[in-house]
Design a protein around this motif. Structure first.
Motif, PDB file in Angstrom:
ATOM      1  N   PHE A  71      11.468  -1.311  -5.544  1.00 27.11           N
ATOM      2  CA  PHE A  71      10.339  -3.109  -5.901  1.00 27.11           C
ATOM      3  C   PHE A  71      10.721  -3.235  -7.368  1.00 27.11           C
ATOM      4  O   PHE A  71      11.196  -3.476  -7.844  1.00 27.11           O
ATOM      5  CB  PHE A  71       9.403  -3.724  -5.337  1.00 27.11           C
ATOM      6  N   TRP A  72      10.291  -1.685  -8.022  1.00 26.38           N
ATOM      7  CA  TRP A  72       9.860  -1.902  -9.413  1.00 26.38           C
ATOM      8  C   TRP A  72      10.325  -0.117 -10.190  1.00 26.38           C
ATOM      9  O   TRP A  72       9.810   0.924 -10.776  1.00 26.38           O
ATOM     10  CB  TRP A  72       8.709  -1.450 -10.098  1.00 26.38           C
ATOM     11  N   PRO A  73      11.965   0.380  -9.495  1.00 26.26           N
ATOM     12  CA  PRO A  73      12.327   1.671 -10.133  1.00 26.26           C
ATOM     13  C   PRO A  73      12.323   2.113 -11.734  1.00 26.26           C
ATOM     14  O   PRO A  73      11.991   3.187 -11.812  1.00 26.26           O
ATOM     15  CB  PRO A  73      14.028   1.186  -9.693  1.00 26.26           C
ATOM     16  N   ASP A  74      11.686   0.764 -12.795  1.00 27.81           N
ATOM     17  CA  ASP A  74      11.655   1.736 -14.114  1.00 27.81           C
ATOM     18  C   ASP A  74      10.106   1.907 -14.473  1.00 27.81           C
ATOM     19  O   ASP A  74      10.153   2.033 -15.277  1.00 27.81           O
ATOM     20  CB  ASP A  74      12.469   0.634 -14.534  1.00 27.81           C
ATOM     21  N   LEU A  75       9.254   1.300 -13.473  1.00 29.56           N
ATOM     22  CA  LEU A  75       7.798   1.023 -13.460  1.00 29.56           C
ATOM     23  C   LEU A  75       7.690   2.416 -12.782  1.00 29.56           C
ATOM     24  O   LEU A  75       7.676   2.735 -12.060  1.00 29.56           O
ATOM     25  CB  LEU A  75       7.561  -0.124 -13.054  1.00 29.56           C
ATOM     26  N   CYS A 118       3.920   3.434 -11.195  1.00 29.25           N
ATOM     27  CA  CYS A 118       2.536   2.426 -10.820  1.00 29.25           C
ATOM     28  C   CYS A 118       1.103   4.026 -10.491  1.00 29.25           C
ATOM     29  O   CYS A 118       1.643   4.256  -9.686  1.00 29.25           O
ATOM     30  CB  CYS A 118       2.659   1.415  -9.424  1.00 29.25           C
ATOM     31  N   GLU A 119       0.050   3.081 -10.812  1.00 23.91           N
ATOM     32  CA  GLU A 119      -1.145   3.881 -10.868  1.00 23.91           C
ATOM     33  C   GLU A 119      -1.677   3.148  -9.825  1.00 23.91           C
ATOM     34  O   GLU A 119      -2.766   2.046 -10.689  1.00 23.91           O
ATOM     35  CB  GLU A 119      -1.905   5.061 -11.658  1.00 23.91           C
ATOM     36  N   VAL A 120      -2.247   3.088  -9.094  1.00 24.60           N
ATOM     37  CA  VAL A 120      -3.665   2.239  -8.557  1.00 24.60           C
ATOM     38  C   VAL A 120      -5.200   2.000  -8.936  1.00 24.60           C
ATOM     39  O   VAL A 120      -4.824   3.631  -9.271  1.00 24.60           O
ATOM     40  CB  VAL A 120      -4.185   2.608  -6.505  1.00 24.60           C
ATOM     41  N   ILE A 121      -5.629   0.932  -9.510  1.00 23.47           N
ATOM     42  CA  ILE A 121      -6.458   0.397  -9.650  1.00 23.47           C
ATOM     43  C   ILE A 121      -6.945   0.896  -9.210  1.00 23.47           C
ATOM     44  O   ILE A 121      -8.698   0.677  -9.392  1.00 23.47           O
ATOM     45  CB  ILE A 121      -6.641  -0.568 -11.327  1.00 23.47           C
ATOM     46  N   ALA A 180       0.661  -1.676  -0.094  1.00 21.54           N
ATOM     47  CA  ALA A 180       0.345  -0.074  -0.106  1.00 21.54           C
ATOM     48  C   ALA A 180       0.844   1.421  -0.296  1.00 21.54           C
ATOM     49  O   ALA A 180       0.296   2.395  -0.415  1.00 21.54           O
ATOM     50  CB  ALA A 180      -0.661  -0.274   1.168  1.00 21.54           C
ATOM     51  N   ASP A 181       1.899   1.380   0.133  1.00 16.94           N
ATOM     52  CA  ASP A 181       2.893   2.243   0.790  1.00 16.94           C
ATOM     53  C   ASP A 181       3.611   2.776  -0.850  1.00 16.94           C
ATOM     54  O   ASP A 181       4.375   1.352  -1.589  1.00 16.94           O
ATOM     55  CB  ASP A 181       3.845   2.073   1.324  1.00 16.94           C
ATOM     56  N   PRO A 182       3.393   3.862  -2.003  1.00 16.52           N
ATOM     57  CA  PRO A 182       3.646   4.758  -2.899  1.00 16.52           C
ATOM     58  C   PRO A 182       5.543   4.413  -2.625  1.00 16.52           C
ATOM     59  O   PRO A 182       6.077   3.849  -3.381  1.00 16.52           O
ATOM     60  CB  PRO A 182       3.463   5.413  -3.077  1.00 16.52           C
ATOM     61  N   ALA A 183       6.318   4.517  -1.940  1.00 17.81           N
ATOM     62  CA  ALA A 183       7.570   4.602  -1.857  1.00 17.81           C
ATOM     63  C   ALA A 183       8.037   2.857  -1.923  1.00 17.81           C
ATOM     64  O   ALA A 183       9.313   3.043  -2.624  1.00 17.81           O
ATOM     65  CB  ALA A 183       8.230   4.999  -0.369  1.00 17.81           C
TER      66      ALA A 183
END
Length: 129
Positions: A32-36, A38-41, A24-27
């Motif tokens: 985890f995925w530095p090249d992505l 992410c936007e919560v659906i 749940a933590d955007p940080a």
């Protein structure tokens, strides 16, 4: 079908309520995925999160936290294609697709094992949480 299609499962001997805050933590997403991007659906609380992804890949990603025995089965799904220079999806084929899938599979397992190590905090197998 996307050229990067990753499915992974790892058992963590902790309840979903201990795992869910990590995702749940955007940080954490950036770690985890530095090249992505992410936007919560869908934020499903203790059941996990679904995202759309942008950046190096375009598609969708999901973490599903399934209660199992005395812990959680962490299910991870990534379905995406690389992005070309024009910003549009540029699916991979052959060896390049296989190499990218393997790279993303290894990343998913490293994340899961790091969480397992951290959240279980040395809990011996068979011992109650």
């Amino acid at each position: 079908m996307p050229s990067v299609d990753v499915v992974d499962e790892t058992f963590l001997a902790v309840p979903p309520a201990r795992v869910a805050p990590v995702f749940a933590d955007p940080a954490a997403w950036r770690r985890f995925w530095p090249d992505l991007e992410c936007e919560v659906i869908t934020d499903r609380g203790d059941e996990g999160v679904r995202w759309t992804v942008g950046g190096a890949l375009t598609g969708s990603m999901e973490v599903w936290l399934e209660p199992m025995l005395d812990g959680t089965c962490l299910h991870y799904f990534l379905r995406a294609d690389p992005v070309g220079p024009d910003g549009r999806p540029a699916p991979l084929t052959g060896r390049r697709a296989a190499r990218e899938r393997r790279r993303r599979q290894h990343r998913a397992k490293r994340i899961a094992f790091a969480l397992k190590s951290h959240l279980e905090d040395g809990r011996p197998p068979g011992e109650a949480p």
